[in-house]
Motif scaffolding. Structure first.
Motif, PDB file in Angstrom:
ATOM      1  N   PHE A 210      45.519  48.681  42.407  1.00  0.00           N
ATOM      2  CA  PHE A 210      43.850  48.726  42.764  1.00  0.00           C
ATOM      3  C   PHE A 210      42.848  49.902  42.295  1.00  0.00           C
ATOM      4  O   PHE A 210      41.944  50.106  41.617  1.00  0.00           O
ATOM      5  CB  PHE A 210      43.768  48.275  44.327  1.00  0.00           C
ATOM      6  N   GLY A 211      44.094  51.148  42.894  1.00  0.00           N
ATOM      7  CA  GLY A 211      43.484  52.134  42.666  1.00  0.00           C
ATOM      8  C   GLY A 211      43.671  52.863  40.939  1.00  0.00           C
ATOM      9  O   GLY A 211      42.850  53.025  40.988  1.00  0.00           O
ATOM     10  N   LYS A 212      44.581  52.320  40.301  1.00  0.00           N
ATOM     11  CA  LYS A 212      44.763  52.909  39.213  1.00  0.00           C
ATOM     12  C   LYS A 212      43.648  51.968  38.277  1.00  0.00           C
ATOM     13  O   LYS A 212      43.153  52.397  37.092  1.00  0.00           O
ATOM     14  CB  LYS A 212      46.310  52.632  38.881  1.00  0.00           C
ATOM     15  N   THR A 213      42.944  50.737  38.357  1.00  0.00           N
ATOM     16  CA  THR A 213      42.435  50.298  38.066  1.00  0.00           C
ATOM     17  C   THR A 213      40.706  50.301  38.372  1.00  0.00           C
ATOM     18  O   THR A 213      40.032  49.317  37.679  1.00  0.00           O
ATOM     19  CB  THR A 213      42.621  48.256  37.399  1.00  0.00           C
ATOM     20  N   GLY A 214      40.702  50.839  39.272  1.00  0.00           N
ATOM     21  CA  GLY A 214      39.382  50.684  40.370  1.00  0.00           C
ATOM     22  C   GLY A 214      39.055  49.711  40.507  1.00  0.00           C
ATOM     23  O   GLY A 214      37.618  49.028  40.453  1.00  0.00           O
ATOM     24  N   THR A 215      39.912  49.326  41.094  1.00  0.00           N
ATOM     25  CA  THR A 215      39.845  46.529  41.587  1.00  0.00           C
ATOM     26  C   THR A 215      39.835  46.751  42.433  1.00  0.00           C
ATOM     27  O   THR A 215      40.723  47.735  43.842  1.00  0.00           O
ATOM     28  CB  THR A 215      40.679  45.849  40.397  1.00  0.00           C
ATOM     29  N   ASN A 216      39.395  45.777  43.488  1.00  0.00           N
ATOM     30  CA  ASN A 216      38.815  45.724  45.170  1.00  0.00           C
ATOM     31  C   ASN A 216      39.847  44.011  45.310  1.00  0.00           C
ATOM     32  O   ASN A 216      39.979  44.633  46.761  1.00  0.00           O
ATOM     33  CB  ASN A 216      37.700  45.724  45.485  1.00  0.00           C
ATOM     34  N   SER A 217      40.152  43.641  44.384  1.00  0.00           N
ATOM     35  CA  SER A 217      40.809  42.458  45.158  1.00  0.00           C
ATOM     36  C   SER A 217      42.059  41.735  43.468  1.00  0.00           C
ATOM     37  O   SER A 217      41.422  42.149  42.374  1.00  0.00           O
ATOM     38  CB  SER A 217      39.149  41.155  45.394  1.00  0.00           C
ATOM     39  N   ARG A 218      42.412  41.088  44.159  1.00  0.00           N
ATOM     40  CA  ARG A 218      44.012  39.962  43.168  1.00  0.00           C
ATOM     41  C   ARG A 218      43.242  39.457  41.921  1.00  0.00           C
ATOM     42  O   ARG A 218      43.241  39.788  40.719  1.00  0.00           O
ATOM     43  CB  ARG A 218      44.461  39.443  43.690  1.00  0.00           C
ATOM     44  N   THR A 219      42.255  38.949  41.810  1.00  0.00           N
ATOM     45  CA  THR A 219      40.915  38.621  40.649  1.00  0.00           C
ATOM     46  C   THR A 219      40.362  39.306  40.482  1.00  0.00           C
ATOM     47  O   THR A 219      40.201  39.349  38.607  1.00  0.00           O
ATOM     48  CB  THR A 219      39.931  37.598  42.018  1.00  0.00           C
ATOM     49  N   GLU A 220      40.274  40.186  41.172  1.00  0.00           N
ATOM     50  CA  GLU A 220      39.310  41.633  39.782  1.00  0.00           C
ATOM     51  C   GLU A 220      40.002  42.281  39.623  1.00  0.00           C
ATOM     52  O   GLU A 220      39.909  42.454  37.722  1.00  0.00           O
ATOM     53  CB  GLU A 220      38.874  42.671  40.676  1.00  0.00           C
ATOM     54  N   LEU A 221      41.660  42.642  39.488  1.00  0.00           N
ATOM     55  CA  LEU A 221      42.290  43.667  38.998  1.00  0.00           C
ATOM     56  C   LEU A 221      43.428  41.929  37.588  1.00  0.00           C
ATOM     57  O   LEU A 221      43.371  42.673  36.690  1.00  0.00           O
ATOM     58  CB  LEU A 221      43.968  42.627  39.710  1.00  0.00           C
ATOM     59  N   VAL A 222      43.320  41.107  38.171  1.00  0.00           N
ATOM     60  CA  VAL A 222      43.679  40.570  37.122  1.00  0.00           C
ATOM     61  C   VAL A 222      42.879  39.812  36.090  1.00  0.00           C
ATOM     62  O   VAL A 222      43.119  40.040  34.480  1.00  0.00           O
ATOM     63  CB  VAL A 222      44.050  38.210  37.453  1.00  0.00           C
ATOM     64  N   ARG A 223      41.625  39.456  36.249  1.00  0.00           N
ATOM     65  CA  ARG A 223      40.672  39.743  35.296  1.00  0.00           C
ATOM     66  C   ARG A 223      40.563  41.039  34.174  1.00  0.00           C
ATOM     67  O   ARG A 223      40.524  41.095  33.690  1.00  0.00           O
ATOM     68  CB  ARG A 223      38.820  39.855  35.860  1.00  0.00           C
ATOM     69  N   TYR A 224      40.595  41.933  35.191  1.00  0.00           N
ATOM     70  CA  TYR A 224      40.246  43.255  33.973  1.00  0.00           C
ATOM     71  C   TYR A 224      41.764  43.547  33.663  1.00  0.00           C
ATOM     72  O   TYR A 224      41.905  43.868  31.945  1.00  0.00           O
ATOM     73  CB  TYR A 224      40.673  44.369  35.595  1.00  0.00           C
ATOM     74  N   ALA A 225      43.087  43.236  33.527  1.00  0.00           N
ATOM     75  CA  ALA A 225      44.545  43.281  33.243  1.00  0.00           C
ATOM     76  C   ALA A 225      44.218  42.279  31.988  1.00  0.00           C
ATOM     77  O   ALA A 225      44.801  42.370  31.159  1.00  0.00           O
ATOM     78  CB  ALA A 225      45.109  42.528  34.176  1.00  0.00           C
ATOM     79  N   LEU A 226      43.600  41.056  31.839  1.00  0.00           N
ATOM     80  CA  LEU A 226      43.480  40.044  30.850  1.00  0.00           C
ATOM     81  C   LEU A 226      42.380  40.967  29.911  1.00  0.00           C
ATOM     82  O   LEU A 226      42.408  40.901  28.298  1.00  0.00           O
ATOM     83  CB  LEU A 226      42.989  38.987  31.672  1.00  0.00           C
ATOM     84  N   GLU A 227      41.214  41.105  31.029  1.00  0.00           N
ATOM     85  CA  GLU A 227      40.543  41.727  29.655  1.00  0.00           C
ATOM     86  C   GLU A 227      40.583  43.234  28.686  1.00  0.00           C
ATOM     87  O   GLU A 227      39.984  43.206  27.857  1.00  0.00           O
ATOM     88  CB  GLU A 227      39.394  42.463  30.370  1.00  0.00           C
ATOM     89  N   HIS A 228      42.151  43.636  29.577  1.00  0.00           N
ATOM     90  CA  HIS A 228      41.923  44.659  28.609  1.00  0.00           C
ATOM     91  C   HIS A 228      43.183  45.342  28.093  1.00  0.00           C
ATOM     92  O   HIS A 228      44.313  46.723  28.736  1.00  0.00           O
ATOM     93  CB  HIS A 228      41.783  46.125  29.942  1.00  0.00           C
ATOM     94  N   GLY A 229      44.018  44.301  28.338  1.00  0.00           N
ATOM     95  CA  GLY A 229      45.235  44.057  27.368  1.00  0.00           C
ATOM     96  C   GLY A 229      46.388  44.576  28.202  1.00  0.00           C
ATOM     97  O   GLY A 229      47.440  45.209  27.865  1.00  0.00           O
ATOM     98  N   LEU A 230      46.652  44.529  29.189  1.00  0.00           N
ATOM     99  CA  LEU A 230      47.363  45.210  30.530  1.00  0.00           C
ATOM    100  C   LEU A 230      48.494  44.184  30.396  1.00  0.00           C
ATOM    101  O   LEU A 230      50.300  44.879  31.677  1.00  0.00           O
ATOM    102  CB  LEU A 230      46.857  46.358  31.625  1.00  0.00           C
ATOM    103  N   ILE A 231      48.331  43.078  30.276  1.00  0.00           N
ATOM    104  CA  ILE A 231      49.781  42.267  31.146  1.00  0.00           C
ATOM    105  C   ILE A 231      50.707  41.957  29.865  1.00  0.00           C
ATOM    106  O   ILE A 231      50.529  41.490  29.138  1.00  0.00           O
ATOM    107  CB  ILE A 231      49.209  40.339  31.710  1.00  0.00           C
ATOM    108  N   THR A 232      52.541  42.464  30.260  1.00  0.00           N
ATOM    109  CA  THR A 232      52.717  41.999  28.959  1.00  0.00           C
ATOM    110  C   THR A 232      53.188  40.351  28.762  1.00  0.00           C
ATOM    111  O   THR A 232      54.149  40.059  28.560  1.00  0.00           O
ATOM    112  CB  THR A 232      54.782  42.907  28.896  1.00  0.00           C
ATOM    113  N   GLY A 233      53.317  39.792  30.036  1.00  0.00           N
ATOM    114  CA  GLY A 233      53.748  38.308  30.352  1.00  0.00           C
ATOM    115  C   GLY A 233      53.111  37.488  29.063  1.00  0.00           C
ATOM    116  O   GLY A 233      51.878  37.784  28.741  1.00  0.00           O
TER     117      GLY A 233
END
Length: 233
Positions: A210-233
């Protein structure tokens, strides 16, 4: 006035005893909400979860056993400490109370100092067993976010296609593992099992994400990760 040491919900249909117990607990530093029956008690639980519930057993309409059963069947209150305060002091009644999921049983008449000691003990025990509230969302919130993440995953293709340029964030290998598993819609317990670690450690990794991505919830985290290519799986 003593420093507040916890929040108590007191449910008892006897006005005199209810007021006396409330006054003594408040003088001992607790914040106390009162209800004259189990229905009122349940309504107060929906508004805010206390640290401990003190409930009479012999109440009209919904008795203490039924009230406790209602709490234990709700995922939000399964671990909430419950103290039965009642005139019924028979051993069989105490056994029934413990079997119903009560954490402590104090027959009337009782020593107010003993009640305070039991309440304090239950709150401290729960605090020692509970994860840091700053890093651990409650179960109901997490369950809702898991459903939202699963909905996001159905849109994964379009999210990736419309994503902004991938960014680089300095995740540790374990943080990346946790991010990938959160993005699969897994609960902390499932992630801990997959990675061979503790739920508490998973909560710490999620908090760092959360701290490194500036998000506040798991939903925000996953959306952010998908939109910025941060998921390796």
């Amino acid at each position: 006035m003593a420093e507040t040491t916890g929040k108590v919900l007191l449910v008892d249909d006897e006005p005199g005893l209810r007021e006396a117990v409330q006054a003594y607990l408040e003088d001992s530093g607790f914040t106390v909400q009162v209800a004259s029956n189990a229905t009122e008690g349940w309504e107060l639980l929906q508004q805010a979860t206390p640290d401990v519930v003190i409930s009479d057993i012999m109440m009209p309409q919904v008795d203490g056993y039924q009230f406790l059963k209602q709490m234990r069947e709700d995922v939000r209150f399964q671990a909430l400490p419950v103290i039965f305060l009642t005139a019924r002091g028979m051993t069989s009644d105490r056994i029934q109370g413990y079997q119903a999921g009560a954490d402590a049983y104090l027959p009337k008449p009782f020593d107010p100092e003993e009640l305070v000691a039991i309440v304090t003990s239950q709150i401290e025990r729960r605090a020692a067993q509970s994860p840091d509230p700053e890093t651990a969302p409650d179960i109901a919130t997490m369950a809702r976010q898991i459903e939202e993440i699963k909905a996001l995953l159905t849109q994964r293709g379009s999210l990736i296609k419309s994503a902004v340029s991938p960014i680089k964030i300095d995740f540790t290998p374990r943080e990346q593992d946790v991010l990938d598993l959160v993005s699969e819609g897994l609960m902390n317990k499932e992630i801990a099992s997959r990675l061979g670690t503790t739920v508490r450690n998973v909560e710490k990794y999620v908090s760092r994400l959360f701290g490194k991505t500036g998000t506040n919830s798991r939903t925000e985290l996953v959306r952010y990760a998908l939109e910025h290519g941060l998921i390796t799986g």
